[in-house]
Write a protein that holds these residues in place. Structure first.
Motif, PDB file in Angstrom:
ATOM      1  N   MET A   1       7.261   3.922  -3.428  1.00 28.76           N
ATOM      2  CA  MET A   1       5.000   4.148  -3.240  1.00 28.76           C
ATOM      3  C   MET A   1       5.171   3.043  -3.353  1.00 28.76           C
ATOM      4  N   GLU A   3       0.810   1.742  -2.473  1.00 28.26           N
ATOM      5  CA  GLU A   3      -0.537   1.812  -2.901  1.00 28.26           C
ATOM      6  C   GLU A   3      -1.037   0.267  -2.132  1.00 28.26           C
ATOM      7  N   ASP A 263      -1.005   6.072   0.173  1.00 31.00           N
ATOM      8  CA  ASP A 263       0.574   5.196   0.156  1.00 31.00           C
ATOM      9  C   ASP A 263       1.271   5.356   1.521  1.00 31.00           C
TER      10      ASP A 263
END
Length: 294
Positions: A1, A3, A263
């Motif tokens: 992930m 961000e 994301d």
């Protein structure tokens, strides 16, 4: 992930250009302190939306790129360590002007620019008087936070523009905007228009499997000619995910300074579920370049 913290400013502008820029500077610094890595500003953020009238004196608002504003915003991006998307009135040469988005890298350098391609000409939006259509094409801008598919306002109604950005590897679609209500329309019609504006860009997110950021002005701006009741810019800036999901939507009745986390890696997963790019029948799309098919 992976961000990414995206900050945007939905502000009310005044005739005091110097004060507008001072406020932008203060708010950009504040967003950076709060953790924003990418900051997006609204369309033509230095001034009032001058396109409500056709007035040759308004060309005095334009400036070259590089120029005073790019020097200021570049220094600010470097100071704050952010990627910054701005929207400027570009003077290319006497008699030739563009509505130009300029993207700054974290070190203050110009990462790239995009000249608005679709230029409207409607009551209170007389942009064809001021802006020559862009000639840089639809190309994402490489930055340290990703490839940014930057488009401007009226471009947001055209799926072709979003698609061309996506086909060249854009990670995010970004739309600095100035759009609002016409006072003579009914409240029901005003709401239909605002929802259509949101829906079409959420559709671009879905069709291309990409996040979308749209940052709009807020507040009432008078028509200097008095021919209309001016524009009430409806705010409602938003961030949508790659399935069109609204991650955040600003209000339509006030300013906002907001950070939204997305994301970036999620787009790839969505495209695996919904492989729209795989299933395109590109051999049959030649007629798309025609104005109309009889």
């Amino acid at each position: 992930m992976k961000e990414l913290n995206i900050g945007f400013l939905q502000l009310h502008n005044t005739a005091d250009t110097k004060r507008n820029i001072e406020r932008l500077t203060e708010e950009i610094r504040d967003l950076a302190k709060r953790g924003a890595e990418l900051i997006v500003l609204q369309e033509l953020h230095n001034s009032l939306y001058f396109c409500q009238v056709e007035d040759v004196n308004n060309f005095d608002l334009a400036e070259p790129i590089p120029g005073p504003s790019t020097e200021l915003y570049g220094a600010l991006a470097k100071e704050c360590g952010v990627v910054l998307v701005t929207s400027l009135f570009e003077k290319r040469t006497p008699g030739l002007y563009h509505n130009t988005a300029v993207v700054f890298e974290k070190d203050g350098t110009i990462a790239g620019k995009y000249r608005k391609m679709h230029i409207p000409d409607d009551p209170a939006y007389y942009e064809k008087f001021y802006f020559t259509p862009g000639d840089l094409g639809f190309h994402p801008i490489n930055t340290s936070v990703g490839r940014l598919g930057v488009l401007v306002c009226w471009d947001q109604w055209y799926p072709e523009a979003a698609r061309l950005m996506a086909l060249q590897g854009a990670d995010i679609l970004i739309y600095p905007t100035a759009i609002g209500y016409e006072s003579s329309d009914t409240p029901e019609e005003q709401e239909r228009q605002r929802e259509a504006w949101t829906t079409v860009m959420r559709g671009h997110a879905v069709a291309n499997g990409l996040p979308v950021i749209a940052v709009n002005r807020f507040g009432h701006e008078e028509d200097p000619s008095g021919q209309t009741n001016g524009i009430q810019f409806w705010g409602s800036s938003f961030v949508a995910g790659p399935q069109g999901e609204l991650l955040y939507r600003a209000c339509n009745d006030d300013e906002e300074s907001t950070i939204v986390s997305i994301d970036i890696d999620h787009s790839e997963q969505v495209r695996r579920w919904w492989p729209f790019l795989r299933d395109r029948r590109i051999e049959n799309y030649g007629d798309i370049t025609k104005r109309f098919i009889d």
